[in-house]
Write a protein that holds these residues in place. Structure first.
Motif, PDB file in Angstrom:
ATOM      1  N   GLU A 176       0.839  -1.208   0.000  1.00 16.20           N
ATOM      2  CA  GLU A 176       0.000   0.000   0.000  1.00 16.20           C
ATOM      3  C   GLU A 176       0.868   1.251   0.000  1.00 16.20           C
ATOM      4  O   GLU A 176       0.562   2.227  -0.695  1.00 16.20           O
ATOM      5  CB  GLU A 176      -0.938  -0.008   1.206  1.00 16.20           C
ATOM      6  N   ALA A 177       1.944   1.230   0.771  1.00 21.77           N
ATOM      7  CA  ALA A 177       2.868   2.371   0.787  1.00 21.77           C
ATOM      8  C   ALA A 177       3.476   2.602  -0.592  1.00 21.77           C
ATOM      9  O   ALA A 177       3.661   3.746  -1.029  1.00 21.77           O
ATOM     10  CB  ALA A 177       3.965   2.142   1.824  1.00 21.77           C
ATOM     11  N   TYR A 178       3.765   1.509  -1.282  1.00 24.05           N
ATOM     12  CA  TYR A 178       4.299   1.609  -2.648  1.00 24.05           C
ATOM     13  C   TYR A 178       3.250   2.183  -3.605  1.00 24.05           C
ATOM     14  O   TYR A 178       3.542   3.072  -4.413  1.00 24.05           O
ATOM     15  CB  TYR A 178       4.763   0.239  -3.132  1.00 24.05           C
ATOM     16  N   GLN A 179       2.018   1.686  -3.523  1.00 30.00           N
ATOM     17  CA  GLN A 179       0.956   2.174  -4.402  1.00 30.00           C
ATOM     18  C   GLN A 179       0.686   3.662  -4.184  1.00 30.00           C
ATOM     19  O   GLN A 179       0.389   4.400  -5.133  1.00 30.00           O
ATOM     20  CB  GLN A 179      -0.337   1.375  -4.174  1.00 30.00           C
ATOM     21  N   LEU A 180       0.815   4.110  -2.960  1.00 32.54           N
ATOM     22  CA  LEU A 180       0.632   5.537  -2.653  1.00 32.54           C
ATOM     23  C   LEU A 180       1.772   6.402  -3.186  1.00 32.54           C
ATOM     24  O   LEU A 180       1.611   7.607  -3.363  1.00 32.54           O
ATOM     25  CB  LEU A 180       0.542   5.742  -1.131  1.00 32.54           C
ATOM     26  N   GLY A 181       2.923   5.795  -3.414  1.00 31.83           N
ATOM     27  CA  GLY A 181       4.104   6.547  -3.818  1.00 31.83           C
ATOM     28  C   GLY A 181       4.973   6.961  -2.651  1.00 31.83           C
ATOM     29  O   GLY A 181       5.846   7.818  -2.779  1.00 31.83           O
ATOM     30  N   LEU A 182       4.745   6.324  -1.501  1.00 33.10           N
ATOM     31  CA  LEU A 182       5.511   6.670  -0.303  1.00 33.10           C
ATOM     32  C   LEU A 182       6.898   6.035  -0.320  1.00 33.10           C
ATOM     33  O   LEU A 182       7.864   6.616   0.176  1.00 33.10           O
ATOM     34  CB  LEU A 182       4.725   6.198   0.929  1.00 33.10           C
ATOM     35  N   ILE A 183       6.996   4.814  -0.872  1.00 34.83           N
ATOM     36  CA  ILE A 183       8.273   4.119  -0.995  1.00 34.83           C
ATOM     37  C   ILE A 183       8.486   3.716  -2.451  1.00 34.83           C
ATOM     38  O   ILE A 183       7.551   3.769  -3.260  1.00 34.83           O
ATOM     39  CB  ILE A 183       8.348   2.881  -0.071  1.00 34.83           C
ATOM     40  N   HIS A 184       9.699   3.308  -2.777  1.00 39.44           N
ATOM     41  CA  HIS A 184      10.038   3.028  -4.174  1.00 39.44           C
ATOM     42  C   HIS A 184       9.876   1.561  -4.559  1.00 39.44           C
ATOM     43  O   HIS A 184       9.641   1.247  -5.719  1.00 39.44           O
ATOM     44  CB  HIS A 184      11.481   3.473  -4.456  1.00 39.44           C
ATOM     45  N   GLU A 185      10.059   0.647  -3.586  1.00 39.97           N
ATOM     46  CA  GLU A 185       9.908  -0.779  -3.865  1.00 39.97           C
ATOM     47  C   GLU A 185       9.351  -1.505  -2.652  1.00 39.97           C
ATOM     48  O   GLU A 185       9.738  -1.210  -1.525  1.00 39.97           O
ATOM     49  CB  GLU A 185      11.252  -1.429  -4.222  1.00 39.97           C
ATOM     50  N   ALA A 186       8.420  -2.445  -2.908  1.00 42.69           N
ATOM     51  CA  ALA A 186       7.967  -3.391  -1.893  1.00 42.69           C
ATOM     52  C   ALA A 186       8.326  -4.772  -2.414  1.00 42.69           C
ATOM     53  O   ALA A 186       7.826  -5.191  -3.465  1.00 42.69           O
ATOM     54  CB  ALA A 186       6.464  -3.263  -1.674  1.00 42.69           C
ATOM     55  N   VAL A 187       9.213  -5.470  -1.718  1.00 45.68           N
ATOM     56  CA  VAL A 187       9.813  -6.673  -2.302  1.00 45.68           C
ATOM     57  C   VAL A 187       9.433  -7.929  -1.535  1.00 45.68           C
ATOM     58  O   VAL A 187       9.362  -7.934  -0.309  1.00 45.68           O
ATOM     59  CB  VAL A 187      11.349  -6.549  -2.374  1.00 45.68           C
ATOM     60  N   GLU A 188       9.181  -9.001  -2.308  1.00 41.88           N
ATOM     61  CA  GLU A 188       8.820 -10.289  -1.716  1.00 41.88           C
ATOM     62  C   GLU A 188      10.063 -11.139  -1.488  1.00 41.88           C
ATOM     63  O   GLU A 188      10.127 -11.929  -0.552  1.00 41.88           O
ATOM     64  CB  GLU A 188       7.847 -11.022  -2.632  1.00 41.88           C
TER      65      GLU A 188
END
Length: 263
Positions: A176-188
């Motif tokens: 969600e933070a990534y979709q908002l543009g708050l962070i650059h990558e959310a990694v699995e």
């Protein structure tokens, strides 16, 4: 070149062109005490002077990146004379991090909350594990964000989204933070693998040109950043005097939901 250096609360390892700064209070989820803020400022200043370093990674030891300010030692203190020192230490760390003439990356696992999130947002690139929790949660103890969070959030989200994120204070999943543009990558995948890929990409890039662009934005934005830090310092002091803040602190210590009255 490999250099190991650190303080009681912050570790620093420099290997070639990459410096890794590790917050080192794992038992408190790397909560930022005054001592830790001062140590972090000293380590950041040291890294800035090492010409060989082009990339700086900020991370946390143990189960969290950084859970925020150390509430029990900083905010519940009866010594109000310590407040300016705390806020000035926060401002020093944020400006050292934001203005550093290096490329900076935050690598988040676990929680990045409150002031911890402010520090992450002061870096050029933010990577978080999908299991991470991202929160600007000062509102839970009736405070306002500090660490120039108002500046960084508005830059990333715009005023309206930033305002509502601050008011809600709810934890966000990394996605969600990534979709908002708050962070650059959310990694699995393994965080260090993704981090290494990013570092290697930058090491093969014209770093001097990238840093020069960064310096231009810093020169343009620093007056506004300084103004926000001043406003946060004044506003935060006012909030520490409220009944709601005292209730928020008491509820935090007692592990219960606070009952706010708007005073």
């Amino acid at each position: 070149m490999t250099i190991d250096f650190g303080t009681e609360t912050v570790n620093l390892v420099i290997h070639g062109r990459v410096a890794t700064i590790e917050l080192n209070r794992p038992d408190s989820l790397n909560a930022l005490s005054v001592e830790m803020l001062k140590d972090l400022a000293a380590v950041l200043k040291k890294v800035t002077t090492v010409d060989e370093v082009d990339i700086v990674v900020l991370t946390g030891k143990g189960r969290a990146f950084c859970s925020g300010g150390d509430i029990k030692t900083m905010l519940s203190s009866t010594d109000k004379s310590a407040f300016p020192e705390v806020m000035d230490s926060i401002s020093t760390v944020v400006k050292e991090l934001y203005c550093m003439p290096k490329l900076t990356i935050s690598a988040i696992s676990g929680a990045a909350a409150g002031l911890g999130l402010s520090l992450a947002l002061a870096t050029d690139y933010v990577i978080a594990e999908k299991s991470s929790k991202i929160a600007m949660n000062f509102i839970g103890i009736a405070l306002i964000p500090d660490g120039a969070a108002h500046y960084f959030l508005e830059k990333r989200l715009g005023e309206d989204k930033a305002k509502h994120l601050i008011w809600e204070g709810r934890p966000l999943a990394a996605d969600e933070a990534y979709q908002l543009g708050l962070i650059h990558e959310a990694v699995e995948e393994e965080l260090n693998n993704v981090l290494d890929k990013k570092i290697n990409t930058w090491l093969r890039s014209p770093v001097k040109a990238m840093i020069e662009t960064k310096k231009i934005f810093i020169e343009k934005n620093l007056p506004e950043l300084n103004k926000i830090l001043e406003l946060e310092k004044a506003g935060q002091y006012k909030m520490t005097q409220t009944q709601d803040h005292q209730e928020g602190i008491q509820a935090f210590i007692e592990k219960r939901k606070p009952v706010f009255i708007g005073k």
